[in-house]
Design a protein around this motif. Structure first.
Motif, PDB file in Angstrom:
ATOM      1  N   VAL A  34       1.087   4.252  -2.976  1.00 32.40           N
ATOM      2  CA  VAL A  34       0.883   5.689  -2.776  1.00 32.40           C
ATOM      3  C   VAL A  34       2.027   6.478  -3.420  1.00 32.40           C
ATOM      4  O   VAL A  34       1.808   7.503  -4.073  1.00 32.40           O
ATOM      5  N   TRP A  60       0.826  -1.207   0.000  1.00 33.78           N
ATOM      6  CA  TRP A  60       0.000   0.000   0.000  1.00 33.78           C
ATOM      7  C   TRP A  60       0.859   1.256   0.000  1.00 33.78           C
ATOM      8  O   TRP A  60       0.620   2.187  -0.774  1.00 33.78           O
ATOM      9  N   LYS A  74      -0.916  11.063   5.952  1.00 31.31           N
ATOM     10  CA  LYS A  74      -2.239  10.526   6.261  1.00 31.31           C
ATOM     11  C   LYS A  74      -2.434   9.101   5.758  1.00 31.31           C
ATOM     12  O   LYS A  74      -3.147   8.306   6.384  1.00 31.31           O
ATOM     13  N   LEU A  75      -1.814   8.778   4.638  1.00 36.83           N
ATOM     14  CA  LEU A  75      -2.076   7.479   4.014  1.00 36.83           C
ATOM     15  C   LEU A  75      -1.091   6.391   4.420  1.00 36.83           C
ATOM     16  O   LEU A  75      -1.254   5.235   4.008  1.00 36.83           O
ATOM     17  N   LEU A  91      -0.593  14.069   2.267  1.00 35.43           N
ATOM     18  CA  LEU A  91      -1.158  12.768   1.888  1.00 35.43           C
ATOM     19  C   LEU A  91      -0.229  11.621   2.275  1.00 35.43           C
ATOM     20  O   LEU A  91      -0.699  10.551   2.692  1.00 35.43           O
TER      21      LEU A  91
END
Length: 675
Positions: free
Chosen positions: A21, A17, A164-165, A161
């Motif tokens: 990103v 993941w 947060k991700l 981002l």
């Protein structure tokens, strides 16, 4: 308190993941790059080919992403149960956010700088700016970022981002208790310490070979690790490598590279028979001690000079250099097919002043920069008693110019420090705020200082105002034409400064005993299709002007000439009577069939050789394309398969001879003749 198990708490899933990103961020940067540089590709890029370039880009993104995220991969896949703590993952989150934000920032910066350099930034940038102070660097790059505020906002959003991700975030980890697994014993978590270690070790063993293969670009023994030159196989023209590549990859792949590798194309005797950089005196006329003044104008592409573009846009193109147009028309000698040897200022200097071409990497940035080097200053200063001086209105250590001037024999250096010390001028009040003293004032300083020198003298000036961020003095706002590029207003301003310089110089007693050479360091911000080809990206003026010699006048529309021809041309004009090393030739009264140009194409890591009617592109091993540059101005038709075989053979052998001898002399420190 128990936390619910999520799939992202499985380290291997979290790794995949997190990498996804980053891939999305790199693809976003590639899209921004294409949007900001659309003018370079609009005429040839189709949807299908564009998607192919983006797909190929993933191959180059992978090594960059794995390099920059190596610590994160290790942290997440490390098979130790004690890592399953919130604090551990918070540290990982910080590292992930910082390293990937830096990668995004440098990708976005290259969106702005690519039009000026013609290639993705490589590791050579660290050496290029090594002489700049931290304050100057922050000012230069900070100013660029602020002038492109939308990229600053985008970079900030991407950083947020990343934070947060990131998974696992550390908020849902209670620790591993060795009995029921982590996450407070949730039944879907690992049921035993043994199972945990089996899964973790298996994940690590799977990830390691996959990462190695991805970084190399393949898994077989026949696969060589991919480099920036591999991008050529996915593009239709060299400029498209900017879309395929990314900046972190380009930097990683050029770290600690030895640029000058001597090829074994032929025997030394055969190479010398085809070409020799050793110039022997063959003139019985006595040496003529004229002054020599070399003006190197920042970014003065032929694109912006009206004289060279009389037929451009159906004859409606006016250009931005009325003074130079007038000088060429009435009093000077110039050439239709004249080219630079490089794409950066630090590549133009050795070519213009020392007749050293630029192959692979700028000479300034390699160990060969410590070689003994000659040049106009050394030949005339040491052997003919000339006074020699170099002028550049920036800080004296800027861009390594001062070091190069000293290495090639200039006795004096006049920079911003010397300008500020002169009471006849206004010191830092004339500083442009970014790079250097404004051209108008510094050119006047230049003329004044030459008036103080003992003749004969040899001087060189490197201008600065026609450089990004492309501003003119406030007092001239609205006076000069704007053009299609911000650069063109600055070109018009520098042309005006040049006019004022010649007005002042013409009143000096040394003026009519002087040979002036006017050229550019490189091109910048090309607009018309003719100037956007690989060869068009090297089109610079070479102008010879001797006010005391009216015979030096005309427009040569046959010879191929380039910057490395300046030094031997000047020395021949003076009837210089000593041997010296120069990779160019005398172009005054030269034979058209002897003229050639050879330069390095950074966007494709290849050479371009121009002779006769053809331009060949050579990757170091084989010729890949050929164009009839005199008639095919936009390089639309590759004629490699139909050009005469004897012409191709002659061109290829001559080119290889030059490359081989250049590399030998660079590595062997043989760039001078001991008198």
């Amino acid at each position: 308190m128990k936390r619910h198990f999520t799939i992202f708490n499985i380290p291997l899933v979290a790794v995949l993941w997190d990498l996804l990103v980053v891939y999305c961020a790199y693809t976003l940067c590639r899209g921004i790059f294409l949007a900001l540089n659309w003018s370079l590709y609009a005429g040839t890029l189709t949807w299908g080919h564009g998607l192919g370039l983006f797909s190929a880009g993933l191959l180059f993104d992978t090594p960059a992403i794995l390099y920059t995220n190596a610590v994160i991969l290790l942290m997440l896949l490390l098979p130790l149960h004690w890592k399953e703590q919130p604090g551990y993952y918070r540290v990982a989150r910080w590292i992930y956010t910082i390293v990937n934000s830096i990668a995004v920032y440098i990708n976005l910066m290259d969106c702005v700088y690519f039009p000026f350099t013609g290639k993705r930034t490589t590791a050579s940038v660290f050496a290029e700016f090594s002489n700049e102070s931290t304050g100057e660097m922050l000012k230069i790059f900070g100013g660029q970022f602020l002038s492109h505020w939308y990229l600053v906002l985008l970079a900030g959003l991407v950083t947020w981002l990343f934070w947060k991700l990131f998974r696992p975030s550390g908020d849902g980890i209670n620790g591993f208790n060795g009995e029921n697994g982590f996450n407070g014993g949730d039944e879907r978590s690992y049921r035993s310490l043994t199972h945990y270690y089996i899964f973790q070790v298996a994940s690590l063993l799977l990830a390691v070979p996959l990462c190695i293969g991805a970084i190399r670009g393949g898994f077989t023994k026949a696969t060589r690790p991919i480099t920036i030159s591999n991008a050529n196989q996915y593009v239709n023209r060299p400029a498209e490598t900017g879309i395929v590549l990314n900046t972190p990859f380009s930097i990683f792949r050029t770290l600690k590279k030895t640029p000058f590798v001597v090829p074994n194309y032929m025997s030394d005797a055969e190479a010398l028979a085809l070409y020799s950089p050793l110039h022997q005196p063959n003139d019985s006329v006595a040496f003529t001690p004229r002054n020599v003044v070399v003006l190197i104008l920042e970014s003065f592409s032929k694109q912006h000079i009206g004289f060279y573009n009389k037929t451009l846009r159906n004859g409606t193109y006016k250009g931005f250099t009325p003074f130079l147009d007038s000088l060429i028309t009435q009093d000077a000698m110039t050439y239709r097919y004249s080219y630079a040897n490089g794409r950066k200022s630090i590549e133009g200097m050795p070519s213009v002043l020392s007749s050293l071409p630029n192959f692979v990497e700028p000479l300034f940035l390699t160990p060969a920069s410590l070689n003994s080097m000659s040049g106009l200053a050394r030949e005339l200063g040491e052997n003919k008693g000339y006074t020699t001086a170099f002028f550049h209105g920036a800080q004296n250590s800027s861009m390594g110019f001062h070091a190069f001037a000293r290495a090639t024999g200039f006795q004096q250096y006049f920079g911003r420090d010397e300008y500020k010390a002169d009471p006849n001028f206004h010191g830092d009040k004339d500083f442009d705020g970014t790079w250097a003293i404004w051209d108008e004032e510094f050119f006047q300083f230049y003329a004044q200082e030459m008036g103080k020198m003992q003749e004969p003298f040899m001087t060189a000036l490197f201008s600065a105002s026609s450089h990004d961020p492309f501003v003119v003095p406030k007092k001239y706002k609205g006076r000069f034409p704007q053009g299609e590029s911000p650069l063109q207003e600055c070109v018009a301003y520098t042309d005006y400064a040049l006019k004022r310089f010649f007005e002042t110089a013409s009143r000096q007693p040394w003026f009519k005993n002087t040979l002036f050479v006017i050229t550019a360091d490189h091109v910048s911000q090309q607009i018309d299709p003719f100037y956007c080809t690989t060869l068009g990206n090297y089109c610079v003026p070479i102008i010879l002007y001797a006010p005391g010699d009216p015979s030096l006048h005309g427009y040569d529309e046959e010879q191929v000439v380039e910057q490395i021809d300046i030094m031997p041309t000047v020395l021949s004009y003076l009837h210089y009577d000593q041997p010296y090393i120069a990779f160019g030739r005398n172009i005054m009264g030269g034979v058209a069939e002897d003229g050639f140009a050879l330069h390095w194409l950074p966007e494709s890591s290849s050479y371009e050789y121009v002779w006769g009617d053809y331009a060949l592109q050579f990757d170091g091993k084989q010729v890949n394309s050929a164009y009839k540059f005199r008639t095919d101005s936009t390089f639309s038709n590759n004629v490699l398969g139909t050009m005469p075989s004897d012409t191709r053979n002659r061109m290829e052998r001559h080119m290889k001879s030059i490359i081989q001898q250049y590399m030998q002399r660079m590595n062997g420190d043989r760039l001078t003749v001991k008198h």
